[in-house]
Design a protein around this motif. Sequence first.
Motif, PDB file in Angstrom:
ATOM      1  N   TRP A 228       0.834  -1.259   0.024  1.00 55.69           N
ATOM      2  CA  TRP A 228       0.100  -0.022  -0.025  1.00 55.69           C
ATOM      3  C   TRP A 228       0.905   1.316  -0.084  1.00 55.69           C
ATOM      4  O   TRP A 228       0.720   2.292  -0.833  1.00 55.69           O
ATOM      5  CB  TRP A 228      -1.179   0.006   1.149  1.00 55.69           C
ATOM      6  N   LEU A 229       1.765   1.167   1.011  1.00 52.31           N
ATOM      7  CA  LEU A 229       2.711   2.358   1.216  1.00 52.31           C
ATOM      8  C   LEU A 229       3.490   2.592  -0.394  1.00 52.31           C
ATOM      9  O   LEU A 229       3.918   3.909  -0.728  1.00 52.31           O
ATOM     10  CB  LEU A 229       3.567   2.311   2.510  1.00 52.31           C
ATOM     11  N   LEU A 230       4.106   1.508  -0.775  1.00 48.93           N
ATOM     12  CA  LEU A 230       5.041   1.615  -1.980  1.00 48.93           C
ATOM     13  C   LEU A 230       4.123   2.141  -3.226  1.00 48.93           C
ATOM     14  O   LEU A 230       4.453   2.939  -3.832  1.00 48.93           O
ATOM     15  CB  LEU A 230       5.516   0.085  -2.345  1.00 48.93           C
TER      16      LEU A 230
ATOM     17  N   TYR B 155       2.649   6.443  -6.590  1.00 52.97           N
ATOM     18  CA  TYR B 155       1.638   7.527  -7.307  1.00 52.97           C
ATOM     19  C   TYR B 155       2.206   8.972  -6.866  1.00 52.97           C
ATOM     20  O   TYR B 155       2.132   9.903  -7.831  1.00 52.97           O
ATOM     21  CB  TYR B 155       0.432   7.216  -6.628  1.00 52.97           C
ATOM     22  N   PHE B 156       2.598   9.172  -5.747  1.00 54.77           N
ATOM     23  CA  PHE B 156       3.106  10.406  -5.365  1.00 54.77           C
ATOM     24  C   PHE B 156       4.319  10.849  -6.347  1.00 54.77           C
ATOM     25  O   PHE B 156       4.353  12.266  -6.543  1.00 54.77           O
ATOM     26  CB  PHE B 156       3.798  10.287  -3.606  1.00 54.77           C
ATOM     27  N   TYR B 157       5.285  10.201  -6.310  1.00 55.74           N
ATOM     28  CA  TYR B 157       6.338  10.522  -7.246  1.00 55.74           C
ATOM     29  C   TYR B 157       5.988  10.803  -8.949  1.00 55.74           C
ATOM     30  O   TYR B 157       6.682  11.637  -9.527  1.00 55.74           O
ATOM     31  CB  TYR B 157       7.520   9.270  -7.275  1.00 55.74           C
ATOM     32  N   MET B 158       5.096   9.872  -9.118  1.00 54.50           N
ATOM     33  CA  MET B 158       4.628   9.891 -10.507  1.00 54.50           C
ATOM     34  C   MET B 158       3.705  11.103 -10.790  1.00 54.50           C
ATOM     35  O   MET B 158       3.539  11.564 -12.124  1.00 54.50           O
ATOM     36  CB  MET B 158       3.938   8.672 -11.402  1.00 54.50           C
TER      37      MET B 158
ATOM     38  N   VAL C 175       7.559   9.338 -16.129  1.00 55.25           N
ATOM     39  CA  VAL C 175       8.702   8.428 -16.425  1.00 55.25           C
ATOM     40  C   VAL C 175       9.930   8.362 -15.658  1.00 55.25           C
ATOM     41  O   VAL C 175      10.736   7.451 -15.740  1.00 55.25           O
ATOM     42  CB  VAL C 175       9.135   8.995 -17.946  1.00 55.25           C
ATOM     43  N   TYR C 176      10.236   9.310 -14.895  1.00 57.33           N
ATOM     44  CA  TYR C 176      11.306   9.471 -14.202  1.00 57.33           C
ATOM     45  C   TYR C 176      11.299   8.236 -12.903  1.00 57.33           C
ATOM     46  O   TYR C 176      12.341   8.050 -12.280  1.00 57.33           O
ATOM     47  CB  TYR C 176      11.510  10.700 -13.389  1.00 57.33           C
ATOM     48  N   ILE C 177      10.080   7.676 -12.844  1.00 58.21           N
ATOM     49  CA  ILE C 177       9.940   6.653 -11.891  1.00 58.21           C
ATOM     50  C   ILE C 177      11.042   5.446 -12.316  1.00 58.21           C
ATOM     51  O   ILE C 177      11.569   4.651 -11.666  1.00 58.21           O
ATOM     52  CB  ILE C 177       8.677   5.841 -11.703  1.00 58.21           C
TER      53      ILE C 177
END
Lengths: 311, 481
Positions: B30-32, B37-40, B45-47
């Motif tokens: 869940w946290l991952l 989502y937070f980063y994206m 694309v930078y993920i």
Amino acid sequence: MRQFFIKSTLITLFVTLSFYSAFRYVRAKEFLIGSQTMAGAIIDKHKRLNDLPSPKLILIGGSNVMFGFNSPYMEQELKMPVQNMALAASLGLSFMLNEVKEDIKKGDVVLLSIEYFLNEGDDNIKLFLAELYPPAKKYIEFPNVLEDLKANCKYIFRELRKYLLLKVLSNDNHIDDVAYSRKAFNKNGNIREELRLVSHLPLNDGGPIARKSYSESITKINKFVELMESKGAKVYFVFPCLAESQYKLSPEAIEDLHQQYKKSLKTKIINSPIDSVYPDSCFYDTIYHLRSPYHTVHTKKVIKDLEQYLE
Amino acid sequence: MLFNSVEFIIFFIVVTAGYFVIPHKFRWFWLLSASCYFYMFFKPVYILILGFTIVIDYFAGIFIENAVGYKRKTFLIISLIANIGVLAIFKYYNFFIENINSFAPSPFLPYLSILLPIGLSFHTFQAMSYTIEVYRGNQKAERHFGIYALYVMFYPQLVAGPIERPQNVLYQFHIKHHFSYENVTNGLKLMAWGMFKKVVVGDHLAIMVDKVYNNPTQYEGLPLIIATVFFAFQIYCDFSGYSDIALGSAQVMGFKLMQNFDRPYFSKSISEFWRRWHISLSTWFRDYLYIPLGGSRVPYYRQLFNLFIVFMVSGLWHGASWNFIIWGALHGLLLVLARLRERFLPTLHLKANNLVAKIIHILIVFILVDFCWVFFRARTFADAKYIITHLFSNISLNSLKNVDFVRNNILLGESKQLFLVTVLSLVLMEIVHYFQRNLSIRSYLSTQNKWLRWGLYCLLISWILLFGAFEKPAQFIYFQF
């Protein structure tokens, strides 16, 4: 967990209700003052637009249109009623187009003169207008419910902050320039000539205009044009009047936009950017606001360009 | 996703509620997912870059633990090359090319048309600390890929730290956190305090700072001084505000992250300043660069040289520009000078026992640190040079009439009053900091009458909502690093 939920719900409710009540109180108190500002002119403009018979000429744009045209002169020359609907560029493109959609009938002519790279404007100003003139709520477009909610919350905070800082803390009874009040407009919706005789140099400007794609906005204009044509009205595009100094700052960006219009706009463009450029001394206070009597000069040029299409 | 946005508030409520509702064994997932989502939200694309370093470092950790002899070092070097390589390409490549090209009559090396992934320096440094600690034997390699990925990507500290150590955080992802009223309320209070710093103080000071620093040659004297002083507080409020929100949002779920700031402008020496400012980065450089270079085991002058180098590298860590390197070098130089003075002129040191001496020390440190900030904030070296050479020219109150916060209507015509509110908020913040030297404000408040306590909480929330800069949520300064 239960304790937390009860407390957090109570505090949220308390803060929300306090803010909303304070906002309603402030707006009720300030409504009369607000309705006498330039924004209040939306009521008068819409009232006249509703009353006018077709065919009529409707001018749409930001403040360049409000200052830049002599509508009574246009009425006389074109022999049809003219209503200038412009208020401010900060209302944004969608608002400007949406607000006239319902009132345009068969045979009407729409003259669109929007500022360079006009965007979607400032939500606060749109919401303020919607308070003064409730039908304006439907002219405001938000991408989704969340954006709608955010804009309304920001508006509430902003109005409360303004009231608290300007009225409660500093008792500021600042009076706007009379050229920016509701009574500054003539019946056609222009700023009255006698209120903008002198040039206030240097002009306010927004710095160089940046070159960018305007395709989304052009699509919006095209949709509007299609709708108007389906109603039997005609739409023409005229470049906004602009101070020479500003034009010289960004001729490439302006020409780039001109080319984008020429390529994609589904309506007649009746002049070119340079045709609407005037020396700085012809302007009242900003790079878009022509002063008297140069607004008549601009109007004459536009009538001449427009006439060939109207005939 | 910005912490100071409505989207984050919704995200935070959903993620936190979900975290406590779902069974412990699925919580990492869940946290991952939430962190991805937070980063994206910034640029999806930078993920992939994050994914690349996560995979490399995950396996590197296991291989290092399983290997013996020189192979351990080989795997560590592979991991470090991968991480530093990503930084080199995305952050420093164009800078190096620009410098090489500047020596040629015409540019001959091509530039990369890439945007810097948000928070790149933070998560690569955090990832490196993992493999280094596994190599040193201080941390067991994490076998659960998802948990390791979460260690790098945990959303509260993903884009601007604190740069965590595996020993402090990794084990926490294995622990089952129960809903704790104390953790939740303390976390929320910390978040509110961070938000106050960021949106009420930092973002409003930024308006004036930006006006001056984006066009410094239009100003001289007082406007430059005020903007420079304001920038010191702006960057503190911006970055420590972010850290508070990060720590608070983690604490709500039961996680304890390391403290990143400890009232740095109350420091009485430059070395104390660096023990209080961006603590997670300064300790990173201490543990993984300064000590490996020899620490205090090398001869005295070598120590000083190493210190200087470490701070220059720290400057480069912040950004690929000579201004950041100069900023780091200046701090390095100040620390070296302080050490030399301590050794050769110890009698020059003011006894900091009385209040006046303490204030003098604090002021001197603030002035020195603020002087260095000029290089950090100025857009170019030429701007920094202009600002420094014109700080004291034409010092008169008249020069303030040129400043936009007085002359023009900034912030919808309420600038002057809002400016005063901002300064008042800044003073309030520093008063709170002052009292925090001896006691925890949160503990103190918890002993007070509940009406007073809740009144203060409501006042803080209202203050943030009323005077926060929410018109256009401003990005956090450290996101660019």
